[in-house]
Design an enzyme around this catalytic site. Structure first.
Site, PDB file in Angstrom:
ATOM      1  CG  HIS A  45     -31.450  52.219 -51.314  1.00  0.00           C
ATOM      2  ND1 HIS A  45     -30.785  52.314 -50.235  1.00  0.00           N
ATOM      3  CD2 HIS A  45     -32.393  53.236 -51.506  1.00  0.00           C
ATOM      4  CE1 HIS A  45     -30.790  53.551 -49.833  1.00  0.00           C
ATOM      5  NE2 HIS A  45     -31.567  54.170 -50.709  1.00  0.00           N
ATOM      6  CG  HIS A 129     -29.450  58.146 -57.725  1.00  0.00           C
ATOM      7  ND1 HIS A 129     -30.904  59.010 -57.594  1.00  0.00           N
ATOM      8  CD2 HIS A 129     -28.942  58.564 -56.404  1.00  0.00           C
ATOM      9  CE1 HIS A 129     -30.973  59.283 -56.690  1.00  0.00           C
ATOM     10  NE2 HIS A 129     -30.100  59.175 -55.650  1.00  0.00           N
TER      11      HIS A 129
END
Length: 190
Positions: A45, A129
């Site tokens: 995620h 990220h």
């Protein structure tokens, strides 16, 4: 009163995760890969805001504020792109596409949490990220980031803000991973 460890996130769709899984699989053979704890695909995620422990009585206000943040942000294009590292302890895949909107959504999610009364850490520049691996010891991650540097994932539309519950790994169980569960999700836009 019980609390839940929560964070706000954008989740990649299954086809994008499939594509990334194919690019990550060969990294498990790179020398030094055994020193890394690879994140399970189910845990991939883009964290927008880490909320920490949230008491039950805060949830209704938090939900309504997150919903407003989602509705004020239009859907945007995104793709998994390239790689990076935080020191020698975390390997991640980056993002490309509507990064300004992704950063705006992160700021709005953080503001929603603050307005709901959650103590949020000081704002720092948001680095989108998706964590692929972590290490408790310093590891040279350059071979891994170099192997993924040219990765260009499929384009997809980020259309949802998710509130995710994090359950830490069970102590003493080899290979145990944190478990993530989407507790609420709101569509982006009106």
């Amino acid at each position: 009163m019980s609390s839940q460890r929560l964070f706000a996130a954008v989740l990649p769709p299954a086809p994008a995760a499939d594509e990334l899984a194919g690019a990550v699989a060969p990294l498990h053979e790179v020398p030094g890969a055994g020193h890394l704890r690879w994140t399970a695909r189910a845990g991939w995620h883009y964290t927008l805001a880490f909320l920490g422990g949230v008491e039950e009585d805060v949830l209704p206000d938090l939900h309504s504020r997150m919903e407003r943040a989602a509705h004020r942000t239009e859907p945007f294009p995104l793709r998994v792109h390239g790689s990076g590292r935080f020191d020698g302890r975390a390997l991640w895949a980056g993002a490309a596409g509507g990064l300004d909107t992704l950063r705006l959504l992160a700021a709005r999610a953080g503001a929603a949490a603050r307005r709901a009364g959650l103590p949020m850490e000081e704002h720092r520049r948001y680095t989108p990220h998706l964590t692929l691996a972590r290490s408790r010891v310093q590891v040279d991650l350059r071979p891994f980031t170099e192997a993924l540097a040219g990765f260009e994932g499929m384009r997809w539309e980020a259309g949802e803000l998710s509130l995710v519950r994090s359950r830490p790994p069970v102590d003493g169980v080899p290979g145990e991973q944190p478990r993530y569960e989407v507790v609420r999700a709101w569509p982006l836009g009106r």
